[in-house]
Write an enzyme that holds these catalytic residues in place. Structure first.
Site, PDB file in Angstrom:
ATOM      1  CB  SER A  78      -0.725  -0.322   0.979  1.00  0.00           C
ATOM      2  OG  SER A  78       0.065  -0.158   2.493  1.00  0.00           O
ATOM      3  CG  HIS A  83       4.382   0.312  13.097  1.00  0.00           C
ATOM      4  ND1 HIS A  83       3.419  -0.311  12.725  1.00  0.00           N
ATOM      5  CD2 HIS A  83       4.913  -1.156  12.533  1.00  0.00           C
ATOM      6  CE1 HIS A  83       2.724  -1.030  12.442  1.00  0.00           C
ATOM      7  NE2 HIS A  83       4.399  -1.701  12.417  1.00  0.00           N
TER       8      HIS A  83
END
Ligand code: GLN
Ligand code: ZN
Length: 760
Positions: free
Chosen positions: A439, A700
């Site tokens: 993605s 993250h």
């Protein structure tokens, strides 16, 4: 006789009221008082919904996490958050979510968020209790007492719920490597004081959760159970020791003989425990049977439960209690909110409220005979009979295809050693090839277009054009970055499981079937209700469009069967392995269609393979065997020249490396950037034979990794895995990041790969 109770109720709210209240408070858009009254309103509504039960859980409500609440109750907070002056609830959020140093420089300073991990084998994540050898405990019963008083004022027959001392220690982490069992002696007096405090309020029963009893326990942990409950046995309250999520098995004797007043067991997953337990249990103890599945959304077969339960009720008399198998935290709240679900499918389902309704029917049948609830039982039988024979559930073609599966189906034509040169020849990649995990940023425009399409504001052609524009952008950016194997960016996907579920027959979607994942975060698992088939190709059009824009290899991107399964509510009328194989056959067709369309590299994500591991190690092999076989069926029908990738975003491979190797993917990309490549040790020790892309960019974090750092990580990787089998890639997909972060990070990553190549 047959008293009814519940172990816990979902607190997020039927329409996710708690989520919205929390997020608005965190954004500064509402006050603490408003948040607290939203919580009180939910508690009240949930207690009312449970008013038909003989005992109702209190203290199961939490603004964030019940384990974190327990840490507050026990006065066990990490040192970094002690000495906080504000409201206790603010401190809860501070521990749970952390606070950045910049925004809180003037007040409380920055705080690292507490570590989160999965609550047993559920998809709920708790905040891990932190210990050191110096940890001291001090009772703060205020939250529990306040909720108890509130419940009492509403006439609730309250049964306070707490996490038990052994489980509390077992699920925590000693930050200094000390033995957390050494803390038991310090912890027990605080539990004793808590129970005494509750007794002083006139509480009769306390539910003390010890789900760790369904796992394999070392001798010292077994011993800890005896120590703990002998210490607590003089308490004036009656303890209902609650176990759930699985079988007690070899812990039956231990559990049966702890000095408590009652034992709750999961009679869904641990039904085999029940008869032996009845033999073992001292005759004064209550046995609570969890006979309604608290982990799934299917109606219970009430007649079948009664056939089994009635003789037990006869034997146990007043000592029998009945309940759901575990807290209902793991199921959505109310099926009656669903207005779009097909009525037939809906008639097969039960969410939390409906499950409590089933419990009441069972209790009435036990107390007054089946005749007293004849209508409810008949309706239940009719719904289940319809489900059993529905052509929507059963597809003979799919079943025949599953029956034809043989060992050959999951085998590549040749071994990795033979196919690797053919792939190299076809792909012409440099050393240290670069790629990403799938993605690219899900921008506001993407989300708007998708929402517009769903709501009918955007027609199919306009939606397709919008997605193609995003794909074109992703391809352009990747070419400019100089990546070697490109991806289309997954703009068209809302979620890596839902996207496929929506296109497969045998799947359905709820509107409000939300389940708390952590804090305010919820997931809405799709419902796998029938035999799975793929009516049409799912990804081929997008991938071939993306490939048409570039000469570089474009990866086809799929979610693997095990991950689709593990992130769904799965039908309970056949083994999970059977549903997984059906998913495997359907995704295999997609793989073969991609190959036919000329796609040279196909990635099959198995992000959730590890989390499907059973709680007991003794059951791991069976799961891994069918999980790996399912992946192989999906992936391995391709020709030697087609390169199969898989991706897993976690960092523990030691104990499953053999199965990972058994998948036989040509390339595996994994999350490693935060572990400094140490987790590659598992691959090195196993002499993992295929290619590996150890993540070098922690997606993250908003931090941009430097070229030097990436080079250093890859050098460490090359000490463990031969350089010619290494890839350079991020830890996971980039959908949660922004382009402004992704571009510099990937620029550094590509530069690092070039520097490494120059040095080869
Ligand atoms: N291909 C998916 C993505 O990039 C993988 C996500 C995941 O592993 N959780 O978003
Ligand atoms: Zn991932």
């Amino acid at each position: 006789m047959a008293l009814t109770h519940n172990l816990g109720f979902p607190r997020i709210g039927a329409k996710r009221e708690l989520k919205f209240a929390l997020e608005s408070y965190w954004k500064g858009e509402s006050s603490l008082d408003e948040l607290k009254s939203a919580g009180a309103a939910l508690r009240q509504r949930h207690w009312q919904a449970q008013a038909g039960l003989d005992l109702v859980p209190v203290g199961d409500f939490s603004f964030y996490d019940q384990v974190l609440d327990m840490s507050f109750t026990l006065g066990n907070l990490p040192e970094r958050v002690q000495g906080f002056h504000g409201d206790a609830l603010d401190n809860t959020f501070r521990v749970a979510r952390g606070r950045s140093a910049e925004s809180h420089a003037a007040c409380c300073g920055g705080v690292a968020a507490g570590e989160m991990t999965k609550w047993f084998d559920t998809n709920y994540h708790y905040i891990v209790p932190e210990f050191t050898a110096a940890t001291e405990f001090r009772l703060d019963a205020s939250r529990l007492l306040a909720q108890l008083a509130e419940a009492r004022a509403q006439g609730v027959r309250a049964k306070p719920v707490i996490v038990g001392p052994v489980t509390y220690l077992a699920i925590g982490k000693a930050k200094d490597g000390s033995n957390r069992l050494d803390l038991l002696q310090r912890l027990l007096p605080v539990y004793a004081e808590l129970l005494e405090t509750l007794a002083a309020q006139g509480v009769e029963w306390v539910q003390i959760d010890e789900p760790i009893l369904v796992t394999e326990l070392d001798a010292d942990w077994q011993h800890a159970f005896n120590t703990a409950y002998h210490h607590l046995k003089s308490s004036r309250v009656k303890l209902l020791l609650a176990t759930y999520f699985g079988q007690l098995a070899e812990n039956q004797y231990l559990a049966a003989n702890l000095p408590v007043a009652g034992l709750h067991v999961d009679a869904i997953n641990g039904r085999d425990d029940v008869l032996p337990l009845i033999g073992l249990l001292p005759s004064h103890k209550v046995l609570s049977l969890g006979v309604i599945n608290g982990r799934n959304i299917w109606k219970t077969d009430l007649a079948a439960v009664l056939d089994w339960l009635e003789p037990l009720a006869e034997r146990l008399g007043d000592r029998l209690w009945i309940a759901p198998s575990c807290s209902l935290l793991h199921v959505p709240v109310d099926l009656s909110s669903e207005h779009k679900l097909d009525p037939e499918l809906k008639s097969w389902l039960a969410f939390a409220l409906q499950k409590l309704g089933e419990l009441e029917v069972l209790a009435a049948a036990l107390r007054e005979g089946r005749g007293a609830v004849a209508d409810a039982l008949a309706a239940n039988q009719a719904d289940l009979a319809a489900r059993r024979s529905s052509p929507r559930v059963h597809n003979p073609k799919v079943q025949a295809a599953v029956a034809r599966i043989d060992a050959h189906l999951g085998m590549r034509e040749s071994s990795y050693a033979k196919r690797a040169p053919k792939q190299a020849e076809r792909l012409q990649l440099p050393a240290y090839p670069t790629t990403t995990i799938g993605s690219f940023p899900q921008t506001a425009e993407i989300r708007q277009a998708r929402a517009g399409f769903k709501a009918g504001r955007l027609d199919a052609a306009a939606y397709k054009a919008a997605m193609q524009a995003e794909i074109a952008r992703a391809v352009r950016e990747q070419e400019a970055l100089g990546l070697d194997v490109l991806v289309h960016g997954e703009a068209e996907r809302n979620d890596m499981v839902e996207y496929f579920g929506e296109q497969l027959d045998g799947y359905a979607f709820s509107q409000f079937g939300w389940v708390q994942s952590y804090g305010s975060r919820c997931v809405k698992p799709p419902i796998l209700f029938g035999d799975i088939s793929r009516p049409h190709p799912m990804t081929v059009e997008w991938i071939t469009y993306a490939q048409s824009l570039t000469a570089k290899p474009m990866k086809g991107m799929l979610t693997g069967p095990v991950t689709i399964l593990n992130w769904s509510f799965v039908r309970d009328d056949q083994p999970r392995s059977a549903s997984c194989k059906q998913l495997a056959l359907a995704t295999r067709e997609e793989v073969l269609d991609l190959e036919k369309a000329g796609v040279r590299v196909i990635q099959i994500d198995e992000a959730a393979l590890r989390e499907g591991l059973p709680l007991r190690r003794a059951q791991w092999k069976e799961y891994l065997d069918w999980a790996v076989e399912s992946f192989r069926i999906t992936a391995n029908g391709v020709r030697d020249e087609t390169q199969i990738h898989t991706h897993m975003c976690y960092s523990e491979f030691n104990d499953i490396i053999e199965s990972i190797a058994g998948m036989d993917a040509d390339v595996i990309t994994i999350e490693t950037s935060r572990s400094d490549m140490e987790l590659l040790d598992a691959f090195e020790n196993f002499q993992y034979p295929n290619e590996i892309g150890p993540g070098v960019y922690d997606i993250h974090s908003p931090n941009i990794p430097t070229q030097a750092h990436i080079v250093q990580l890859m050098r460490k990787a090359a000490e463990r895995i031969p350089a010619e089998r290494l890839w350079v890639n991020p830890d996971c997909g980039l959908k949660t990041r922004q382009w402004a972060e992704v571009i510099p990070a990937l620029t550094n990553m590509v530069a690092a790969a070039r520097a490494l190549r120059a040095a080869v």
